[in-house]
Design a protein around this motif. Structure first.
Motif, PDB file in Angstrom:
ATOM      1  N   ASP A 110      -4.714  10.294  -2.045  1.00  0.00           N
ATOM      2  CA  ASP A 110      -5.819   9.355  -1.855  1.00  0.00           C
ATOM      3  C   ASP A 110      -5.649   8.116  -2.717  1.00  0.00           C
ATOM      4  O   ASP A 110      -6.063   7.024  -2.350  1.00  0.00           O
ATOM      5  CB  ASP A 110      -7.152  10.037  -2.176  1.00  0.00           C
ATOM      6  CG  ASP A 110      -7.470  11.149  -1.178  1.00  0.00           C
ATOM      7  OD1 ASP A 110      -7.254  10.928   0.026  1.00  0.00           O
ATOM      8  OD2 ASP A 110      -7.911  12.226  -1.604  1.00  0.00           O
ATOM      9  N   ARG A 111      -5.040   8.297  -3.872  1.00  0.00           N
ATOM     10  CA  ARG A 111      -4.758   7.165  -4.754  1.00  0.00           C
ATOM     11  C   ARG A 111      -3.291   7.209  -5.142  1.00  0.00           C
ATOM     12  O   ARG A 111      -2.800   8.226  -5.615  1.00  0.00           O
ATOM     13  CB  ARG A 111      -5.639   7.217  -6.018  1.00  0.00           C
ATOM     14  CG  ARG A 111      -7.116   6.996  -5.725  1.00  0.00           C
ATOM     15  CD  ARG A 111      -7.926   6.901  -7.000  1.00  0.00           C
ATOM     16  NE  ARG A 111      -9.323   6.642  -6.725  1.00  0.00           N
ATOM     17  CZ  ARG A 111      -9.835   5.438  -6.542  1.00  0.00           C
ATOM     18  NH1 ARG A 111      -9.058   4.386  -6.608  1.00  0.00           N
ATOM     19  NH2 ARG A 111     -11.126   5.282  -6.297  1.00  0.00           N
ATOM     20  N   LEU A 112      -2.612   6.111  -4.936  1.00  0.00           N
ATOM     21  CA  LEU A 112      -1.178   6.054  -5.202  1.00  0.00           C
ATOM     22  C   LEU A 112      -0.881   4.814  -6.031  1.00  0.00           C
ATOM     23  O   LEU A 112      -1.269   3.708  -5.666  1.00  0.00           O
ATOM     24  CB  LEU A 112      -0.408   5.995  -3.882  1.00  0.00           C
ATOM     25  CG  LEU A 112       1.113   6.115  -3.947  1.00  0.00           C
ATOM     26  CD1 LEU A 112       1.520   7.527  -4.346  1.00  0.00           C
ATOM     27  CD2 LEU A 112       1.732   5.772  -2.588  1.00  0.00           C
ATOM     28  N   ASN A 113      -0.227   5.010  -7.183  1.00  0.00           N
ATOM     29  CA  ASN A 113       0.230   3.870  -7.972  1.00  0.00           C
ATOM     30  C   ASN A 113       1.758   3.835  -7.932  1.00  0.00           C
ATOM     31  O   ASN A 113       2.396   4.779  -7.445  1.00  0.00           O
ATOM     32  CB  ASN A 113      -0.309   3.940  -9.417  1.00  0.00           C
ATOM     33  CG  ASN A 113       0.157   5.199 -10.140  1.00  0.00           C
ATOM     34  OD1 ASN A 113       1.311   5.587 -10.086  1.00  0.00           O
ATOM     35  ND2 ASN A 113      -0.772   5.859 -10.833  1.00  0.00           N
ATOM     36  N   ILE A 171       0.840  -1.206   0.000  1.00  0.00           N
ATOM     37  CA  ILE A 171       0.000   0.000   0.000  1.00  0.00           C
ATOM     38  C   ILE A 171       0.871   1.251   0.000  1.00  0.00           C
ATOM     39  O   ILE A 171       0.625   2.203  -0.747  1.00  0.00           O
ATOM     40  CB  ILE A 171      -0.946  -0.020   1.217  1.00  0.00           C
ATOM     41  CG1 ILE A 171      -2.002  -1.120   1.041  1.00  0.00           C
ATOM     42  CG2 ILE A 171      -1.624   1.345   1.399  1.00  0.00           C
ATOM     43  CD1 ILE A 171      -2.854  -1.358   2.269  1.00  0.00           C
ATOM     44  N   LEU A 172       1.916   1.262   0.821  1.00  0.00           N
ATOM     45  CA  LEU A 172       2.793   2.431   0.914  1.00  0.00           C
ATOM     46  C   LEU A 172       3.549   2.684  -0.386  1.00  0.00           C
ATOM     47  O   LEU A 172       3.915   3.820  -0.688  1.00  0.00           O
ATOM     48  CB  LEU A 172       3.794   2.249   2.063  1.00  0.00           C
ATOM     49  CG  LEU A 172       3.207   2.116   3.477  1.00  0.00           C
ATOM     50  CD1 LEU A 172       4.336   1.956   4.494  1.00  0.00           C
ATOM     51  CD2 LEU A 172       2.335   3.309   3.828  1.00  0.00           C
ATOM     52  N   SER A 173       3.800   1.620  -1.163  1.00  0.00           N
ATOM     53  CA  SER A 173       4.549   1.764  -2.414  1.00  0.00           C
ATOM     54  C   SER A 173       3.639   1.918  -3.631  1.00  0.00           C
ATOM     55  O   SER A 173       4.126   2.011  -4.764  1.00  0.00           O
ATOM     56  CB  SER A 173       5.457   0.552  -2.620  1.00  0.00           C
ATOM     57  OG  SER A 173       4.689  -0.637  -2.755  1.00  0.00           O
ATOM     58  N   THR A 226      -8.128  -0.113   1.198  1.00  0.00           N
ATOM     59  CA  THR A 226      -9.586  -0.112   1.179  1.00  0.00           C
ATOM     60  C   THR A 226     -10.120   1.199   1.738  1.00  0.00           C
ATOM     61  O   THR A 226     -11.091   1.759   1.238  1.00  0.00           O
ATOM     62  CB  THR A 226     -10.132  -1.293   1.996  1.00  0.00           C
ATOM     63  OG1 THR A 226      -9.517  -2.509   1.549  1.00  0.00           O
ATOM     64  CG2 THR A 226     -11.635  -1.413   1.837  1.00  0.00           C
ATOM     65  N   GLU A 227      -9.461   1.701   2.773  1.00  0.00           N
ATOM     66  CA  GLU A 227      -9.809   2.989   3.378  1.00  0.00           C
ATOM     67  C   GLU A 227      -8.532   3.643   3.871  1.00  0.00           C
ATOM     68  O   GLU A 227      -7.498   2.988   4.040  1.00  0.00           O
ATOM     69  CB  GLU A 227     -10.779   2.814   4.555  1.00  0.00           C
ATOM     70  CG  GLU A 227     -12.144   2.282   4.193  1.00  0.00           C
ATOM     71  CD  GLU A 227     -13.037   2.126   5.416  1.00  0.00           C
ATOM     72  OE1 GLU A 227     -12.703   2.718   6.463  1.00  0.00           O
ATOM     73  OE2 GLU A 227     -14.038   1.411   5.316  1.00  0.00           O
ATOM     74  N   GLY A 228      -8.617   4.964   4.114  1.00  0.00           N
ATOM     75  CA  GLY A 228      -7.483   5.691   4.664  1.00  0.00           C
ATOM     76  C   GLY A 228      -6.764   6.518   3.613  1.00  0.00           C
ATOM     77  O   GLY A 228      -7.135   6.524   2.433  1.00  0.00           O
ATOM     78  N   SER A 229      -5.736   7.241   4.037  1.00  0.00           N
ATOM     79  CA  SER A 229      -4.996   8.110   3.119  1.00  0.00           C
ATOM     80  C   SER A 229      -3.529   8.140   3.483  1.00  0.00           C
ATOM     81  O   SER A 229      -3.124   7.817   4.605  1.00  0.00           O
ATOM     82  CB  SER A 229      -5.570   9.541   3.166  1.00  0.00           C
ATOM     83  OG  SER A 229      -5.403  10.099   4.458  1.00  0.00           O
ATOM     84  N   LEU A 230      -2.733   8.519   2.494  1.00  0.00           N
ATOM     85  CA  LEU A 230      -1.290   8.671   2.668  1.00  0.00           C
ATOM     86  C   LEU A 230      -0.918  10.124   2.436  1.00  0.00           C
ATOM     87  O   LEU A 230      -1.442  10.770   1.523  1.00  0.00           O
ATOM     88  CB  LEU A 230      -0.530   7.781   1.679  1.00  0.00           C
ATOM     89  CG  LEU A 230      -0.760   6.272   1.781  1.00  0.00           C
ATOM     90  CD1 LEU A 230      -0.033   5.562   0.639  1.00  0.00           C
ATOM     91  CD2 LEU A 230      -0.268   5.745   3.116  1.00  0.00           C
TER      92      LEU A 230
END
Length: 242
Positions: A66-69, A46-48, A54-58
């Motif tokens: 909110d969305r990280l690829n 998720i961090l990478s 499913t929920e939460g933010s970075l």
């Protein structure tokens, strides 16, 4: 450098973990420890950006994502060295070291406009920081011809070449000898000295203590403690993990 807020991960209708909060400050070493199956690898994905939460933010460098690829993570300065290293075995050392940088410049596609001279300059600078050879013969060697410990350092050199602000290492010592582990720990300390944050994922308590910095302990899909590693014994860490 990185903040994770209320991260939840689910798969097949089953919640793997929920409400995970985690902070990595600039230039900080953090050991993420926990038994196998506690959720460490899922959290790393998720961090990478390899897997959506499913929920939460970075929050990376103060910017909420909110969305990280994976490409967005690379552009934000997050490099991940997975257990399988994600190196291309049929390509040379210099091609592998410069790979992520090319992907960033090509927005996810290999950027064909990089000259051979620039490729070698990038590779030599990164390899020197992890004490690997920088001569032409080594740069041209194929990854599949190298021992696992050398491949590990090539993968770290690739992260350095991408000017990472945070390097995540997922169980990096699994296949290494004691001497190779000591060499890897020395490289981690060098990254720290250069101001790079390191998130070192492991279940080996000796490594946690040797690396120093902060310790985050996971168990059964939850973070049970975050503390200065110098202030907690291996016996206490083992009790927290189990």
């Amino acid at each position: 450098m990185l903040e994770a807020h209320s991260i939840t991960a689910s798969r097949g209708g089953r919640t793997l973990f929920e409400g995970i909060d985690l902070t990595v400050r600039p230039g900080e070493i953090v050991g993420l420890a926990g038994p196998s199956g506690c959720g460490k690898s899922t959290l790393i994905r998720i961090l990478s950006g390899a897997q959506p939460a499913t929920e939460g933010s970075l929050v990376i460098d103060g910017v909420t994502r909110d969305r990280l690829n994976p490409i967005a993570a690379l552009k934000a300065g997050i490099e991940t060295v997975y257990q399988d290293l994600s190196l291309l075995p049929n390509l040379s050392v210099e091609e592998n070291v410069a790979l992520n940088q090319q992907l960033v410049e090509g927005d996810g596609r290999l950027f064909r406009g990089v000259s051979g001279a620039r490729l070698r300059t990038t590779a030599r600078a990164a390899l020197a920081k992890v004490d690997l050879p920088t001569d032409t013969a080594f740069l041209k060697r194929r990854i599949e011809d190298l021992p696992i410990a050398t491949r590990q350092l090539v993968a770290i050199a690739r992260a350095i070449a991408g000017r990472a602000g945070l390097v995540i290492m997922d169980e990096p010592t699994t296949s290494l000898t004691r001497r190779e582990v000591e060499n890897l720990i020395a490289v981690v300390r060098r990254l720290h000295a250069d101001g790079v944050s390191v998130l070192f994922v492991t279940h080996k308590l000796d490594e946690c203590k040797a690396i120093g910095g902060q310790a985050i302990v996971m168990r059964d899909g939850a973070i049970v403690r975050q503390c200065d590693i110098a202030g907690v014994s291996k016996r206490e860490l083992a009790a927290l993990m189990t």
